[in-house]
Design a protein around this motif. Structure first.
Motif, mmCIF file in Angstrom:
data_model
loop_
_atom_site.group_PDB
_atom_site.id
_atom_site.type_symbol
_atom_site.label_atom_id
_atom_site.label_comp_id
_atom_site.label_asym_id
_atom_site.label_seq_id
_atom_site.Cartn_x
_atom_site.Cartn_y
_atom_site.Cartn_z
ATOM 1 N N ARG A 1 0.795 -1.226 0.000
ATOM 2 C CA ARG A 1 0.000 0.000 0.000
ATOM 3 C C ARG A 1 0.834 1.285 0.000
ATOM 4 N N ARG A 2 2.125 1.180 0.222
ATOM 5 C CA ARG A 2 2.953 2.378 0.303
ATOM 6 C C ARG A 2 3.894 2.470 -0.899
ATOM 7 N N ALA A 3 4.298 3.701 -1.224
ATOM 8 C CA ALA A 3 5.239 3.914 -2.322
ATOM 9 C C ALA A 3 6.100 5.127 -2.015
ATOM 10 N N ALA A 4 7.358 5.051 -2.375
ATOM 11 C CA ALA A 4 8.277 6.184 -2.313
ATOM 12 C C ALA A 4 9.155 6.125 -3.548
ATOM 13 N N VAL A 5 9.549 7.292 -4.030
ATOM 14 C CA VAL A 5 10.342 7.363 -5.250
ATOM 15 C C VAL A 5 11.723 7.900 -4.926
ATOM 16 N N ARG A 6 12.732 7.176 -5.368
ATOM 17 C CA ARG A 6 14.120 7.615 -5.197
ATOM 18 C C ARG A 6 14.647 8.123 -6.534
ATOM 19 N N GLU A 7 15.132 9.359 -6.517
ATOM 20 C CA GLU A 7 15.684 9.990 -7.715
ATOM 21 C C GLU A 7 17.155 10.321 -7.478
ATOM 22 N N THR A 8 17.817 10.774 -8.519
ATOM 23 C CA THR A 8 19.221 11.128 -8.404
ATOM 24 C C THR A 8 19.528 12.281 -9.348
ATOM 25 N N GLY A 9 20.474 13.112 -8.955
ATOM 26 C CA GLY A 9 20.909 14.188 -9.829
ATOM 27 C C GLY A 9 22.004 13.766 -10.781
ATOM 28 N N GLU A 10 22.408 12.493 -10.702
ATOM 29 C CA GLU A 10 23.470 11.985 -11.568
ATOM 30 C C GLU A 10 22.881 11.390 -12.847
ATOM 31 N N GLN A 11 23.747 10.987 -13.758
ATOM 32 C CA GLN A 11 23.312 10.400 -15.021
ATOM 33 C C GLN A 11 22.796 8.982 -14.841
ATOM 34 N N PHE A 12 22.865 8.459 -13.643
ATOM 35 C CA PHE A 12 22.560 7.055 -13.427
ATOM 36 C C PHE A 12 21.907 6.861 -12.068
ATOM 37 N N ILE A 13 21.337 5.679 -11.897
ATOM 38 C CA ILE A 13 20.777 5.273 -10.619
ATOM 39 C C ILE A 13 20.933 3.760 -10.524
ATOM 40 N N ALA A 14 21.093 3.255 -9.305
ATOM 41 C CA ALA A 14 21.274 1.818 -9.092
ATOM 42 C C ALA A 14 20.336 1.330 -7.998
ATOM 43 N N VAL A 15 20.084 0.024 -7.995
ATOM 44 C CA VAL A 15 19.206 -0.570 -6.995
ATOM 45 C C VAL A 15 19.640 -2.011 -6.760
ATOM 46 N N THR A 16 19.568 -2.436 -5.509
ATOM 47 C CA THR A 16 19.826 -3.841 -5.187
ATOM 48 C C THR A 16 18.619 -4.389 -4.427
ATOM 49 N N ASN A 17 18.730 -4.567 -3.090
ATOM 50 C CA ASN A 17 17.648 -5.246 -2.377
ATOM 51 C C ASN A 17 17.334 -4.645 -1.020
ATOM 52 N N ASP A 18 17.415 -3.321 -0.904
ATOM 53 C CA ASP A 18 16.999 -2.707 0.353
ATOM 54 C C ASP A 18 16.336 -1.363 0.092
ATOM 55 N N TYR A 19 15.442 -0.993 1.015
ATOM 56 C CA TYR A 19 14.777 0.304 0.940
ATOM 57 C C TYR A 19 15.758 1.401 1.331
ATOM 58 N N LYS A 20 15.683 2.522 0.625
ATOM 59 C CA LYS A 20 16.497 3.676 0.974
ATOM 60 C C LYS A 20 15.640 4.918 1.245
#
Length: 322
Positions: free
Chosen positions: A234-253
Motif C-alpha cells: 500500500r505504500r510507495a516512495a520514489v528515489r531519484e538522483t541528480g546523476e546520469q545514473f541510478i542503481a538498486v539492489t535489495n533494500d529500501y532507501k
C-alpha cells in the motif's frame, strides 16, 4: 566472471491480436522445458501447495482479469500440471521471493539510456538460465514491448517498450502485511502493455495496490528519466538522483521499513556501492561496457542466472545466461 551459456537465445512473438487462448501455442514445442521449470517452481511450495491452491478460486474470481486466466489455460494445455498449478508458479515472486537477489542500474549516455540488470535467483540445475527466452509482444504486426522470461511464464520481471521506457523488478522485504491484490509480475506486463510514456508508467507503478513488497527500476529516454520506485502493498516512495545514473539492489532507501538484516540484504549494500563506484569511474557508452559492470566480481552473485542490457531508444536487448 561466471561462465556464459553460448547456445542461441530463443525469441518468440506473442501476437496480442490473437485470442488469449491462442497466444502461447508455440509452447507445444517446449513441453519438456516448461514442465522442468514448473516442477522447480512448485517444489519450493512443498508443504503449502494445497493451502495455496485452495485460495485460488476466490483470487481468480476477484483479482485476475479473464484474459490472463485464458492465457494460463493455454499454457496448462501443453503441461502435465493443472491450470491452478501453472497460475501458482506464475505468482512465485509474490508468494516466495526469498530466493531473489538482483542488481540493476540505468544510465543515460546522452544518446540513449541503457537499462541493465543481473537477475539473481537460486534454482536447481541452472534451469532458469538454460531456458531463458525473449518474448516480443506485438500488436498490428509491430513490437509493442519485449520481455525476458521463460516458457510457461506469462508475466514480466524485466521488460522494455522501445522508444518509451524499460522496467525491472528487484526483491525486498518489509514488515507490512501482504494484501489480496494484483500480482506484481502481471502489473509490470500491464504497464508495458498500456502505458504510453515514462510518466504513465510511473503513475501506474506508484499507485496500483499490489500483493507484496518490491523495488522497481524505471527508466525512460530523457536525461533525468530514471527512478527507483520503492513499494510495499500500500505504500510507495520514489528515489531519484541528480546523476546520469541510478542503481538498486535489495533494500529500501526511502521508505521507512524498521526491519533488521535479512537474507536479501546480506550483500545488498556492497553490490550497490560497487555498482555506483564503477558508474562514477566511467559512464558506459555501449552494451559491452554495461555488461562489464554487471559481470564485476563484486556485483554479480553465484546465483546470477541472467545479465541483460536494454537500449531504451531502440528496444534492443543484449542477454547473457550465466
Amino acid at each position: 566472471m561466471a561462465p556464459v551459456e553460448t547456445t542461441p537465445i530463443r525469441e518468440h512473438i506473442i501476437d496480442l491480436d490473437l485470442t488469449p487462448h491462442e497466444r502461447w501455442q508455440f509452447l507445444s514445442g517446449y513441453i519438456t522445458d516448461m514442465d522442468e521449470l514448473l516442477s522447480c517452481y512448485l517444489r519450493d511450495f512443498e508443504g503449502a501447495e494445497s493451502m495455496l491452491l485452495a485460495g485460488m478460486i476466490e483470487y481468480k474470481k476477484n483479482i485476475l482479469p479473464a484474459h490472463y486466466l485464458e492465457e494460463i489455460a493455454c499454457v496448462a494445455s501443453f503441461s502435465r500440471f493443472s491450470e491452478d498449478q501453472v497460475l501458482l508458479a506464475n505468482l512465485y515472486y509474490d508468494i516466495l521471493k526469498l530466493y531473489f537477489g538482483c542488481t540493476a542500474f540505468a544510465v543515460n549516455t546522452g544518446e540513449t539510456t541503457f537499462h541493465c540488470r543481473n537477475l539473481d535467483w537460486h534454482t536447481e540445475n541452472n534451469v532458469l538460465s538454460r531456458h531463458s527466452m525473449i518474448f516480443d509482444f506485438r500488436h498490428d504486426g509491430e513490437t509493442l514491448f519485449k520481455t525476458v522470461g521463460w516458457p510457461g511464464f506469462i508475466g514480466a520481471l524485466s521488460g522494455t517498450k522501445p522508444g518509451k521506457f524499460s522496467l525491472t523488478l528487484n526483491a525486498v522485504l518489509s514488515q507490512d502485511p501482504p494484501e489480496v491484490a494484483f500480482p506484481i509480475s502481471f502489473l509490470l506486463r500491464d504497464v508495458l502493455t498500456s502505458a504510453d510514456s515514462y510518466a504513465d508508467a510511473r503513475t501506474m507503478l506508484e499507485q496500483t495496490p499490489i500483493v507484496s513488497d518490491c523495488l522497481i527500476l524505471l527508466s525512460g529516454i530523457g536525461a533525468q528519466e530514471h527512478i527507483v520506485i520503492e513499494r510495499t502493498p500500500r505504500r510507495a516512495a520514489v528515489r531519484e538522483t541528480g546523476e546520469q545514473f541510478i542503481a538498486v539492489t535489495n533494500d529500501y532507501k526511502k521508505l521507512q521499513n524498521g526491519t533488521g538484516g535479512n537474507i536479501l540484504q546480506a550483500t545488498s549494500c556492497s553490490r550497490y556501492d560497487r555498482a555506483l563506484t564503477l558508474l562514477r569511474e566511467a559512464i558506459p557508452q555501449n552494451n559491452e561496457a554495461c555488461l562489464n559492470i554487471l559481470q564485476d566480481e563484486d556485483v554479480a552473485m553465484q546465483i546470477t542466472v541472467q545479465q541483460m542490457v536494454f537500449n531504451n531508444k531502440t528496444g534492443e536487448i543484449s542477454l547473457l545466461r550465466t
